[in-house]
Design a protein around this motif. Structure first.
Motif, PDB file in Angstrom:
ATOM      1  N   PRO A 249     -23.896-140.896  53.781  1.00  0.00           N
ATOM      2  CA  PRO A 249     -22.913-140.611  54.933  1.00  0.00           C
ATOM      3  C   PRO A 249     -23.281-139.358  55.449  1.00  0.00           C
ATOM      4  O   PRO A 249     -22.957-138.216  55.521  1.00  0.00           O
ATOM      5  N   ASP A 250     -24.404-139.805  56.335  1.00  0.00           N
ATOM      6  CA  ASP A 250     -25.217-138.590  57.118  1.00  0.00           C
ATOM      7  C   ASP A 250     -24.982-138.702  58.531  1.00  0.00           C
ATOM      8  O   ASP A 250     -23.970-139.366  58.943  1.00  0.00           O
ATOM      9  N   ALA A 251     -25.673-138.083  59.375  1.00  0.00           N
ATOM     10  CA  ALA A 251     -25.319-137.992  60.871  1.00  0.00           C
ATOM     11  C   ALA A 251     -25.436-139.385  61.307  1.00  0.00           C
ATOM     12  O   ALA A 251     -24.711-139.939  62.412  1.00  0.00           O
TER      13      ALA A 251
ATOM     14  N   ALA B 169     -22.199-141.129  61.022  1.00  0.00           N
ATOM     15  CA  ALA B 169     -21.357-140.542  61.803  1.00  0.00           C
ATOM     16  C   ALA B 169     -21.419-140.939  63.286  1.00  0.00           C
ATOM     17  O   ALA B 169     -20.420-141.158  63.896  1.00  0.00           O
TER      18      ALA B 169
ATOM     19  N   SER C 242     -20.177-144.400  63.473  1.00  0.00           N
ATOM     20  CA  SER C 242     -19.045-144.833  63.109  1.00  0.00           C
ATOM     21  C   SER C 242     -17.981-144.307  64.319  1.00  0.00           C
ATOM     22  O   SER C 242     -16.838-144.866  64.637  1.00  0.00           O
ATOM     23  N   ALA C 243     -18.263-143.003  64.832  1.00  0.00           N
ATOM     24  CA  ALA C 243     -17.640-142.361  65.973  1.00  0.00           C
ATOM     25  C   ALA C 243     -17.797-143.143  67.110  1.00  0.00           C
ATOM     26  O   ALA C 243     -16.650-143.569  67.735  1.00  0.00           O
TER      27      ALA C 243
ATOM     28  N   LYS D 256     -17.646-140.835  52.333  1.00  0.00           N
ATOM     29  CA  LYS D 256     -17.231-141.175  53.825  1.00  0.00           C
ATOM     30  C   LYS D 256     -15.960-141.617  54.118  1.00  0.00           C
ATOM     31  O   LYS D 256     -15.379-141.495  54.993  1.00  0.00           O
TER      32      LYS D 256
ATOM     33  N   MET E 147     -14.087-138.489  55.023  1.00  0.00           N
ATOM     34  CA  MET E 147     -14.683-138.105  56.150  1.00  0.00           C
ATOM     35  C   MET E 147     -14.081-138.820  57.447  1.00  0.00           C
ATOM     36  O   MET E 147     -13.614-138.406  58.458  1.00  0.00           O
ATOM     37  N   ASP E 148     -14.301-140.248  57.147  1.00  0.00           N
ATOM     38  CA  ASP E 148     -13.684-141.345  58.458  1.00  0.00           C
ATOM     39  C   ASP E 148     -11.906-140.925  58.500  1.00  0.00           C
ATOM     40  O   ASP E 148     -11.640-140.849  59.705  1.00  0.00           O
TER      41      ASP E 148
ATOM     42  N   GLN F 250     -11.352-138.151  60.551  1.00  0.00           N
ATOM     43  CA  GLN F 250     -11.452-138.407  62.031  1.00  0.00           C
ATOM     44  C   GLN F 250     -10.327-139.219  62.569  1.00  0.00           C
ATOM     45  O   GLN F 250     -10.104-139.221  63.790  1.00  0.00           O
TER      46      GLN F 250
ATOM     47  N   LEU G 170     -13.406-130.600  58.066  1.00  0.00           N
ATOM     48  CA  LEU G 170     -14.729-130.062  58.577  1.00  0.00           C
ATOM     49  C   LEU G 170     -14.713-128.517  58.757  1.00  0.00           C
ATOM     50  O   LEU G 170     -13.723-127.994  58.564  1.00  0.00           O
ATOM     51  N   ASP G 171     -15.886-128.192  58.814  1.00  0.00           N
ATOM     52  CA  ASP G 171     -16.132-126.474  58.963  1.00  0.00           C
ATOM     53  C   ASP G 171     -15.897-126.051  60.224  1.00  0.00           C
ATOM     54  O   ASP G 171     -16.930-126.310  61.003  1.00  0.00           O
TER      55      ASP G 171
ATOM     56  N   ASP H 196     -23.080-129.080  53.697  1.00  0.00           N
ATOM     57  CA  ASP H 196     -22.843-129.929  54.665  1.00  0.00           C
ATOM     58  C   ASP H 196     -21.674-130.745  54.515  1.00  0.00           C
ATOM     59  O   ASP H 196     -20.790-130.536  53.580  1.00  0.00           O
ATOM     60  N   THR H 197     -21.411-131.669  55.309  1.00  0.00           N
ATOM     61  CA  THR H 197     -20.106-132.368  55.219  1.00  0.00           C
ATOM     62  C   THR H 197     -19.970-133.170  54.130  1.00  0.00           C
ATOM     63  O   THR H 197     -18.976-133.464  53.650  1.00  0.00           O
TER      64      THR H 197
END
Lengths: 513, 513
Positions: free
Chosen positions: B354-356, B359, B362-363, B394, B397-398, B401, B453-454, B468-469
């Motif tokens: 679940p890294d950059a 993301a 996915s975005a 993830k 995280m998703d 979003q 998120l931060d 990190d995320t």
């Protein structure tokens, strides 16, 4: 011999030819020309309301031109009602003045193959601008130096999907404030052959930028063409300071392009609602662009909109948010109705690391910018931590993603080959398309392909060290900087640029604020 | 007393009332209703070409209905030209049959506040479907178990922006293949009160799903309402296998909804060009939906399109690519012209972590799905590694979003408050909007805010461990699972469900393939 080769030939001779022979040919994509529609989020009625309100703001509230008596006089002469430093612009006047600004322009690069067309359905991508810090995987977060600056110019030159070398790719904090613009311009002019931006931190530095451009391109060429696009931020709300306006005046007089750009954290420097922010953005751009046309009718300008929202709990600016998207979509429509090129978007994020947060926020911003009809995208790669940091790894991560924008913008081919009926007939139910003739004829160009991301089988990926995106990016940074070769430049031109920088540096004492 | 409370009252009594008193009230957003336009990438002429070509495919090439003599007979009766297992559908017939399918429907949840409207301008979000593996930060990648399955149902129930509990949130590989659908349904029915999906891996398992739904909702209610939406994949290209069609037949006969969905890796299961893939998608959906209407006219169905591209070097499927976006935009237009709800999109990615990369991809996919007019989005959170892995981190995280999609879809408020002229008048040039009356009145609802998120200052973030995320997400997973409380369920219903599952499990030997 065309204009550019003629210009090149000045001071050329044998050494120039030798330089040309050893130059590395590098793949750079042409700027994007959209073959897809823009996303129109507001209807005509909403746009008319915002336009009416912006004119109300200009007339009733007015804008401040601070410490700039000449500007106030220009406004008076143009028919504005000036009270103190406040300029009240009668309804319709600003839009009328904007009409002389061109709807698009060519920004020339010293390598004509890298020229960009700014406006229309085009999108030109430029890297991050302004961070005082850099970060990389090995060195962590630290103040940026001139060496970092040169590295980012090199990475930009090596990045296939990046059309523009940008401006302050990071702040070289080891160079005196009053001299660093010279080193920065020299780096863009000599380490890259892509188009670049001029200095705006003082009118004299804008003048230095024009002088150096004349050494690079030839004075006649610069007089007749746009070779720099520079970033003029408005001190939102509704304030135009003398430094930025002074730089704008220099560039407009020289026929060089300015991005007239509100710098807005919504809820702090503009109303907390989207329509309110759009009204302010439009009012500010109208006033700034109108002013550029008072300096020199026809001066090339760009409708800028740097907008983010704010975290109402902490006051921190936030990026990749839906509200920023709304504003970016709406401002694009306003720019098109005004007939001006549009600057917005970027690989914005608030994250401290090039992690998933950074990528979600950046991808949100990049996609929205493409569909908003942005013509010039600053910060298209490398932006980290709300713009405080230029990240080496994120630079190459974002730059890779910029390839997706190129392919998205191509739209859908509807010719016979695109329709693919031959393939459907050849393969039929239950078949496989990999080997069919249509696939063989198209597979090399059909799909965008990353130069960075991982598509390997799990087992291979694990054997190779289970690298995450940041790790892959760090390796790519090293490879790109290792492979870098300086583009050919006429040695005579290089010498004159170096001499100019040395002379200007000697002419003033160092200043660090 | 309305239908739902009446249904609830069956077998209720004192224990149900006690359960209700202790139930936790949880914030769940209503499904999205778009107040923004769809992005229309194709013009009418292009759409007509694709529609013509799809009919050509159906008539000239035909589709296979494999090992399904009853289906072939139904097609013959409807006027198709059947040769062996190949069904050639005369131009126009499939579209004509599709006309009886509803343009939208309500999927009921056992908690009526969680009912969803599928179709029109609505967007319903459901989690990842199908991965045999799970991954979390502490445990790494491993085969999924029933405990994982229950955890993902709990996370889905706790996720504010998720409207639907989904189906196979991961494959519980520790349960026999022929019995796991029972445990999966029981988990959705008892651990969540959001709507869910039925089993499709065999017609008998679809029948079990309907039986269990009748125990949960009451048989009469299920006869008269849609309480399940199930995923019927087409074996692309142009092949309809007996297992999936058998499940479709069960659901259509029971008035339950099916997503008729080509499953396409472009270049492998469809032509390598976008228009060619769209032609195949439309042909397959036309045939599948038409078939559902042959089973029961008016049966609710969804136009599905699961599409990715392929990495032509490795053969790996790729996600979040521009070509997938083109297909998703175009298929949305085709679905709307057919008058059917549209399923596509998801938080797709190929990354192992679940890294950059995850993301970005996915975005890209999530944003494109919103603007494509998707009505039902499976895989909206938790998808990792090309769908091989359900990722705990993830997932959250998703899911965070997904909040951005809700806010994006609201569009731009143009009422007096939205226009914000009072704020502009109050603050004026050089002022600050944070303290003004308009900001104070609006700041709580003006901006989307992350729960993950931060946004902290660098120094605070560093002191707190420079997380990190993925690290933030791992902590959020633990907190959500710790806070989870089971929603109230009539104990009589719970007992009858458990008894059904036990009885069905006893009725067959374990099968692991």
């Amino acid at each position: 011999m065309n204009e550019v080769t003629a210009r090149r030939a000045r001071g050329g001779g044998g050494s120039a030819r030798r330089a040309e022979r050893t130059a590395v040919s590098l793949e750079t994509a042409r700027f994007i020309t959209r073959n897809i529609p823009n996303f129109e989020i507001l209807n005509d009625e909403a746009l008319q309301i915002i336009e009416w309100n912006a004119d109300t703001v200009l007339e009733e509230i007015g804008v401040n031109f601070v410490e700039n008596p000449a500007a106030l006089q220009r406004w008076r002469d143009a028919g504005a009602d000036v009270r103190g430093e406040r300029v009240h612009i009668p309804r319709g006047l600003a839009r009328q003045l904007c009409a002389s600004a061109p709807s698009g322009f060519t920004q020339h690069a010293r390598n004509p193959a890298r020229n960009v067309e700014i406006g229309g359905r085009n999108l030109v991508l430029a890297p991050v601008y302004g961070p005082p810090f850099v970060r990389d995987r090995d060195g962590g977060r630290r103040y940026a130096t001139m060496e970092d600056f040169r590295n980012f110019v090199k990475l930009g030159y090596m990045s296939k999907w990046l059309h523009h070398s940008g401006g302050t790719v990071c702040e070289p904090t080891d160079i005196p404030v009053n001299k660093r613009h010279l080193d920065m311009l020299l780096a863009h002019m000599t380490l890259s052959d892509k188009p670049f931006m001029g200095s705006v931190t003082e009118p004299s530095r804008a003048a230095d930028s024009v002088e150096m451009a004349k050494l690079l391109f030839g004075a006649d060429f610069v007089d007749r063409n746009t070779v720099m696009t520079s970033l003029i931020n408005i001190n939102s709300p509704l304030t135009f300071d003398a430094t930025m306006m002074g730089a704008l005046e220099v560039y407009a007089q020289a026929g060089q392009a300015s991005i007239v750009s509100p710098f807005i954290v919504g809820g702090a420097m503009a109303p907390v609602t989207v329509a309110g922010t759009l009204t302010q953005v439009l009012a500010e751009v109208l006033a700034g662009v109108a002013y550029s046309q008072l300096i020199r009718p026809g001066a090339p300008v760009i409708f800028g909109a740097f907008v983010t929202s704010i975290d109402m709990n902490s006051g921190a600016p936030t990026f990749g948010t839906p509200e920023a998207a709304h504003i970016t979509y709406g401002a694009g429509q306003l720019a098109r109705r005004l007939g001006l090129p549009y600057r917005s978007g970027g690989a914005f994020c608030g994250s401290k690391l090039p992690d998933a947060q950074a990528a979600y926020e950046s991808a949100n911003s990049l996609n929205m910018a493409l569909l908003s009809g942005v013509n010039f995208m600053l910060h298209a790669c490398g932006w980290l931590e709300g713009g405080l940091v230029s990240s080496y790894e994120k630079f190459v991560m974002d730059a890779d993603q910029l390839g997706t924008l190129h392919h998205l913008a191509q739209g859908i081919a509807m010719d016979d080959n695109g329709q693919g009926m031959d393939a459907l007939r050849e393969v039929g139910p239950g078949g496989h398309f990999l080997g069919c003739a249509h696939t063989q004829a198209n597979f090399k160009t059909a799909f965008w392909r990353t130069d960075l991301l991982d598509y390997k089988p799990f087992e291979t990926w694990e054997e190779e060290g289970a690298r995450d995106t940041e790790t892959l990016a760090a390796e790519r940074v090293k490879k790109m900087l290792g492979d870098y070769q300086q583009p050919m430049l006429d040695p005579g031109v290089a010498e004159s640029l170096a001499a100019f920088v040395a002379q200007r540096k000697e002419s003033m004492p160092d200043a660090f604020v």
